[in-house]
Motif scaffolding. Structure first.
Motif, short mmCIF file in Angstrom:
data_model
loop_
_atom_site.label_atom_id
_atom_site.label_comp_id
_atom_site.label_asym_id
_atom_site.label_seq_id
_atom_site.Cartn_x
_atom_site.Cartn_y
_atom_site.Cartn_z
N ALA A 1 -12.99 -3.54 -3.36
CA ALA A 1 -12.77 -4.72 -4.21
C ALA A 1 -12.53 -5.97 -3.37
O ALA A 1 -13.02 -7.05 -3.70
N ASP B 1 0.82 -1.21 0.00
CA ASP B 1 0.00 0.00 0.00
C ASP B 1 0.86 1.27 0.00
O ASP B 1 0.33 2.36 -0.13
N ARG C 1 -10.73 2.07 -3.09
CA ARG C 1 -11.19 1.16 -4.15
C ARG C 1 -10.72 -0.27 -3.88
O ARG C 1 -11.45 -1.22 -4.10
N ARG C 2 -9.48 -0.41 -3.40
CA ARG C 2 -8.97 -1.75 -3.07
C ARG C 2 -9.79 -2.36 -1.94
O ARG C 2 -10.14 -3.54 -1.97
N ASP D 1 -8.45 -2.75 -12.16
CA ASP D 1 -8.44 -1.31 -11.91
C ASP D 1 -7.80 -0.94 -10.58
O ASP D 1 -7.36 0.20 -10.39
N THR D 2 -7.73 -1.88 -9.65
CA THR D 2 -7.16 -1.61 -8.34
C THR D 2 -5.76 -2.22 -8.18
O THR D 2 -5.19 -2.18 -7.09
N THR E 1 -2.27 -5.81 1.59
CA THR E 1 -3.13 -4.65 1.64
C THR E 1 -3.93 -4.69 2.93
O THR E 1 -4.51 -5.71 3.26
N THR F 1 -12.77 -4.81 -11.94
CA THR F 1 -12.60 -4.18 -10.63
C THR F 1 -11.24 -4.53 -10.05
O THR F 1 -10.53 -3.67 -9.51
N LEU G 1 -7.25 5.10 -4.17
CA LEU G 1 -6.90 3.73 -4.57
C LEU G 1 -7.09 2.78 -3.39
O LEU G 1 -7.63 1.68 -3.55
#
Length: 184
Positions: free
Chosen positions: A29, A15, A25-26, A72-73, A102, A69, A22
């Motif tokens: 997801a 991270d 979004r992660r 994109d992450t 993450t 998805t 971001l």
């Protein structure tokens, strides 16, 4: 972090350098047990959208939504397009390993659901589970957590050998609740 550059899991904080948008979004997801399972399915070899849809009983459009998805992450990376068995263009996707490091608040219940979904239908004698309680001070708890993390990192970094088969590990560590629902 560039979504097209795979990273080695466990080598750094994946991270680091990611902006708040971001990270958000992660987190969203990774809030899906199905997406967690897709990441594991794509961990050891690239898989196409068709393969992902077949593996999880999804229609291709739904599978593509989840794949996009994850791409994109930065959790999945697209490989070089190839021709499928019927000549159609297929894109293989591979997990980058970013999800492994993450930090997502509240992810525990998602991981448990993904684990339960993964073992559904596997004979009970093929699933080893462990549950143990300890009495530890803060320093001992941190030492146990660090030792488990070190062990996982060591085995994740091992080179793949002929005859290797995919296996999955689930470990959960938490403070125990006392009778009456109070925490110690």
């Amino acid at each position: 972090m560039n979504a097209q550059v795979p990273v080695e899991p466990g080598t750094h904080d994946d991270d680091a350098g990611a902006d708040d948008a971001l990270l958000d979004r992660r987190a969203r997801a990774l809030g899906s047990a199905l997406r967690m399972r897709i990441l594991r399915f794509c961990l050891h070899e690239p898989r196409t959208n068709r393969e992902i849809a077949e593996e999880f009983g999804l229609n291709p459009g739904s599978a593509l939504h989840h794949v996009r998805t994850l791409v994109d992450t930065g959790l999945l990376v697209a490989g070089e397009p190839r021709r499928g068995t019927r000549g159609a263009r297929e894109v293989p996707y591979r997990a980058t390993g970013v999800s492994w490091r993450t930090h997502v608040p509240g992810i525990s219940s998602v991981l448990v659901r993904a684990f339960l979904d993964d073992i559904e239908g596997i004979p009970a004698e093929d699933v080893d589970t462990w549950r143990m309680g300890f009495l530890l001070d803060t320093e001992g708890e941190q030492e146990l957590s660090d030792a488990i993390t070190d062990l996982i990192v060591r085995f994740r970094a091992r080179p793949v050998v002929d005859g290797a088969r995919p296996v999955s590990l689930f470990v959960g560590m938490h403070p125990e609740r006392r009778r009456g629902g109070d925490r110690p």
